[in-house]
Each structure stands twice: as C-alpha cells, then as structure tokens.
Motif scaffolding. Structure first.
Motif, PDB file in Angstrom:
ATOM      1  N   LEU A 242       2.110   1.625  -3.497  1.00 17.39           N
ATOM      2  CA  LEU A 242       1.017   2.036  -4.390  1.00 17.39           C
ATOM      3  C   LEU A 242       0.813   3.547  -4.320  1.00 17.39           C
ATOM      4  O   LEU A 242       0.623   4.208  -5.354  1.00 17.39           O
TER       5      LEU A 242
ATOM      6  N   ASP B 177       0.831  -1.211   0.000  1.00 20.84           N
ATOM      7  CA  ASP B 177       0.000   0.000   0.000  1.00 20.84           C
ATOM      8  C   ASP B 177       0.865   1.260   0.000  1.00 20.84           C
ATOM      9  O   ASP B 177       0.528   2.252  -0.668  1.00 20.84           O
TER      10      ASP B 177
ATOM     11  N   ALA C 211      -5.256   3.333  -8.316  1.00 24.19           N
ATOM     12  CA  ALA C 211      -4.684   2.231  -7.536  1.00 24.19           C
ATOM     13  C   ALA C 211      -4.569   0.950  -8.367  1.00 24.19           C
ATOM     14  O   ALA C 211      -3.521   0.287  -8.320  1.00 24.19           O
TER      15      ALA C 211
ATOM     16  N   MET D  88       1.178   5.913  -7.489  1.00 19.39           N
ATOM     17  CA  MET D  88       0.018   6.718  -7.888  1.00 19.39           C
ATOM     18  C   MET D  88       0.382   8.201  -7.968  1.00 19.39           C
ATOM     19  O   MET D  88      -0.031   8.900  -8.907  1.00 19.39           O
TER      20      MET D  88
END
Length: 145
Positions: A78, A75, A89, A82
């Motif tokens: 990500l 996460d 995502a 991003m």
C-alpha cells in the motif's frame, strides 16, 4: 467374552468415544468397578476437553499470525502504491483488490509481487514471538529480569 461394560465419553453434549471393559465371566463388573470406571471416564472427559481446547487455541493462533503477516505485506505494498500513484490508502487498496480479482490471486500475493518488483527481494514478514511466560502474582523477578 461373557460380559462388557461401556462408559460414554461426552464432550459438548455429544458422545466422542467410550471406555470399554470386557470380562471372561458373566456379571464380571461389580458396582465398585462401574463406579471407578465412571470416575475415570469423568477425568478422561476433562482431559479430552482440555486437549481439544488447546488444539482449537493453537489453530486460532496460527490463523492470527498468518493474518498479521499477510497484513504487514499488504501494508508495505500500500505504501508503495500510494507513493507511486499519489493516492490515499483506500484508493491504493482498491488498486490491489482489482489487480487481485483480475489475476485471480489473493491480495497478499499481489502485494508481495509489488514489494518484490520494487525492492528486488521478497517481502520480509514481521517476526512474532510468543509472549513471555507469566509469573505467579507473588513470585519475585529473577536477577536476569
């Protein structure tokens, strides 16, 4: 040895072991002894089942903690992808997945490499503590609670 008595210990429908008794005299195990061994074997089976279940639960707990830790690292990466690529995502995850396949390493390792490249430090995994011990329903909280 003139006589032997063996009582199977079963778990999940399979014999996992036996309780074995040996005697120096023939017919050395009267009915009372065999009954006591059968009861003991039944108690041992219950204990064996409890220990095996606890071991299985510990293995599941370890796997879940590892999954949560790697998910947290993914996460973090990500978010970085991003922000840098101005993408969603799912698109960022696709970038991580393709990089993982190209490098032949796991996705969480690619993610950790990205976090370290951006921050200069390895990612910090989340800290998962054991849940607090549960109280008996009728017990009162201690003053420290």
């Amino acid at each position: 040895m003139r006589s032997a008595y063996a009582q199977p210990l079963a778990f999940d429908g399979h014999v996992q072991g036996t309780i074995n008794l040996y005697s120096e005299r023939a017919g050395g195990f009267p009915a009372e002894t065999r009954t006591a061994v059968t009861v003991t074997a039944g108690q041992a089976e219950v204990l064996f089942q409890a220990v095996l279940r606890a071991a299985r639960l510990n293995e599941v707990i370890t796997q879940l903690r590892e999954a949560l830790t790697t998910r947290a690292i993914i996460d973090q990466a990500l978010g970085i992808v991003m922000a840098r690529r101005q993408c969603t995502a799912p698109a960022a995850f696709d970038i991580l997945r393709r990089s993982s396949q190209r490098r032949n390493v796991k996705v969480h390792q690619v993610a950790a490499d990205i976090v370290e490249a951006v921050t200069g430090q390895p990612p910090l995994p989340p800290h998962f503590g054991d849940p607090p011990a549960t109280r008996n329903p009728g017990s009162r909280p201690s003053p420290a609670d």
